[in-house]
Design a protein around this motif. Structure first.
Motif, PDB file in Angstrom:
ATOM      1  N   LEU A 306      53.717 -86.325  61.543  1.00 19.90           N
ATOM      2  CA  LEU A 306      52.892 -87.234  60.755  1.00 19.90           C
ATOM      3  C   LEU A 306      51.435 -86.795  60.751  1.00 19.90           C
ATOM      4  N   ALA A 307      51.088 -85.815  61.599  1.00 26.41           N
ATOM      5  CA  ALA A 307      49.727 -85.266  61.621  1.00 26.41           C
ATOM      6  C   ALA A 307      49.834 -83.750  61.517  1.00 26.41           C
ATOM      7  N   ARG A 308      49.804 -83.246  60.297  1.00 21.87           N
ATOM      8  CA  ARG A 308      49.960 -81.803  60.085  1.00 21.87           C
ATOM      9  C   ARG A 308      48.645 -81.061  60.257  1.00 21.87           C
ATOM     10  N   ALA A 316      48.016 -90.880  61.225  1.00 12.62           N
ATOM     11  CA  ALA A 316      49.257 -90.736  61.991  1.00 12.62           C
ATOM     12  C   ALA A 316      49.339 -91.778  63.087  1.00 12.62           C
ATOM     13  N   GLY A 317      48.210 -92.062  63.736  1.00  8.98           N
ATOM     14  CA  GLY A 317      48.203 -93.077  64.782  1.00  8.98           C
ATOM     15  C   GLY A 317      48.670 -94.424  64.269  1.00  8.98           C
ATOM     16  N   ARG A 318      48.189 -94.810  63.102  1.00  8.01           N
ATOM     17  CA  ARG A 318      48.613 -96.090  62.525  1.00  8.01           C
ATOM     18  C   ARG A 318      50.103 -96.081  62.211  1.00  8.01           C
ATOM     19  N   LEU A 319      50.595 -94.956  61.661  1.00 10.95           N
ATOM     20  CA  LEU A 319      52.022 -94.878  61.313  1.00 10.95           C
ATOM     21  C   LEU A 319      52.903 -94.912  62.556  1.00 10.95           C
ATOM     22  N   VAL A 355      52.026 -96.095  71.420  1.00 12.93           N
ATOM     23  CA  VAL A 355      53.203 -96.846  71.858  1.00 12.93           C
ATOM     24  C   VAL A 355      52.790 -98.123  72.594  1.00 12.93           C
ATOM     25  N   ARG A 356      51.697 -98.066  73.336  1.00 13.74           N
ATOM     26  CA  ARG A 356      51.198 -99.284  73.999  1.00 13.74           C
ATOM     27  C   ARG A 356      50.780-100.336  72.974  1.00 13.74           C
TER      28      ARG A 356
END
Length: 398
Positions: A306-308, A316-319, A355-356
């Motif tokens: 998700l982070a190319r 990507a963090g949000r996804l 994940v947290r």
């Protein structure tokens, strides 16, 4: 283009104080760390010796003046001729794998680029077929030497090349797909942890299969007994097959690729499972998890990168938070979640943080059982954190 070193190599002199990372084992030297190259303007991919500002030898690598990573190291200290170096590296890589690859497995990564001292070179083995990825201008010059060493060591039925992607483009190279030696094969049947897998060399991702998850698939099988399992982003069904082998009672596998799902069905048949042993869903895994009324004892969440690039990291963090949130809501009480990120630009603490947040959003209290990553056939140089990309967590509901 000849591989042999027939003349003195150009010398790359680093700026004062910039030799620390490479002396510490990082094989990448960025252009801003180089003071000069003598003689100047070497060809892309040509070999150079690397020296600190005082002229002391650090090692040997190949250079590409047109790229940000201007030199990729192949050896530290005095180096032999490139033919000897390539042969030694591949022989060493094979001997290392023979120490830990299981007897019921004939598919593994034989050469993992920088981690095996051959920057820009990937070789995956599927039984008697080898698939090579050559990603850089320097590696491109070593193609014939690589093929000769592989033939001498392994005598494979076929050596295929599937070299494509963003790195080659950055290096000024076109994609290159070819038969380098032996038969022209479009697919084969390989074995992983006692499970048969169909490898599609024409249409499969990367070299045909994602070998980095082999040990994690074995772990999934070990914790799948009597479990209801969801294999999200299942690709060709590797985690689903492992779950069935481990005694799962129900498996649902979701992917957006109809072709990958068809191969997953063929893999079921290869391993003599009935067609209904897995419920295949052609669709988007996040949407499925958000809408399904089912609850699962084991969820494997293995999305594509998700982070190319570095600029994708925030998005990507949000996804990852969203995907993990819906996965956790679909988790049965006491269930286990295996969640992964396969991007250099979103790994390690980034994944743990996402994940947290997801656990808080989902209202779940989870225990961290293990940090997961690729198997030991994907080594990384100790000084090269950039070589790490696959981050995984095994979590359990409290």
């Amino acid at each position: 283009m000849a591989d042999a070193v027939t003349a003195p190599l150009a010398r790359a002199i680093l700026k004062r104080g910039r030799e620390g990372p490479v002396r510490g084992g990082n094989p990448w030297i960025f252009s801003q760390a180089i003071d000069r190259v003598e003689p100047s303007s070497p060809e892309a991919g040509s070999l150079v010796t690397v020296h600190d500002a005082s002229g002391a030898l650090i090692g040997m690598g190949y250079c590409n003046p047109a790229t940000t990573i201007a030199i990729r190291m192949l050896a530290w200290g005095e180096a032999p001729a490139i033919e000897d170096l390539v042969s030694r590296r591949i022989k060493s890589a094979l001997e290392l794998r023979r120490r830990f690859i299981r007897d019921d497995t004939n598919s593994y990564r034989l050469v993992n680029g920088d981690g095996d001292g051959l920057s820009g070179v990937v070789v995956d083995r599927f039984g008697d077929v080898l698939v090579v990825q050559i990603l850089t201008a320097g590696a491109d010059r070593m193609r014939a030497t690589i093929v000769a060493a592989l033939n001498e060591l392994l005598h494979p039925r076929s050596i295929l090349e599937r070299s494509h992607g963003a790195v080659r483009k950055q290096e000024g190279l076109e994609d290159h797909v070819a038969v380098l030696a032996g038969e022209a094969v479009t697919g084969t049947i390989a074995a992983e942890n006692g499970i048969k897998i169909k490898i599609d060399f024409e249409h499969g991702q990367k070299t045909g299969y994602f070998l980095d998850q082999r040990d994690n698939r074995a772990m999934a099988g070990a914790i799948a007994r009597d479990a209801r399992v969801l294999d999200a982003f299942c690709y060709q069904g590797g985690f689903s097959l492992a779950a069935l082998a481990g005694g799962a009672t129900k498996v649902i596998a979701v992917d957006t690729s109809a072709r990958a799902l068809e191969i997953a069905r063929q893999n079921l048949d290869l391993n003599q499972y009935p067609a209904n042993a897995v419920e295949f869903v052609h669709g988007e895994a996040g949407k499925f998890m958000a809408e399904t009324p089912n609850r699962f004892d084991l969820i494997v969440l293995d999305p594509p990168p998700l982070a190319r690039n570095r600029g994708d990291a925030e998005r990507a963090g949000r996804l990852y938070v969203e995907l993990n949130s819906v996965a956790m809501r679909a988790l049965a009480p006491g269930g286990r979640l295996m969640t992964f990120s396969c991007s250099t630009h979103f790994r390690g603490d980034d994944v743990v943080r996402a994940v947290r947040f997801a656990a808080s959003n989902a209202g779940r209290t989870l225990r961290l059982l293990a940090h997961l990553g690729p198997g030991p056939d994907h080594p990384v140089l100790l000084g090269h954190a950039e070589g790490e990309y696959l981050t995984g967590l095994l979590l359990a509901d409290l």
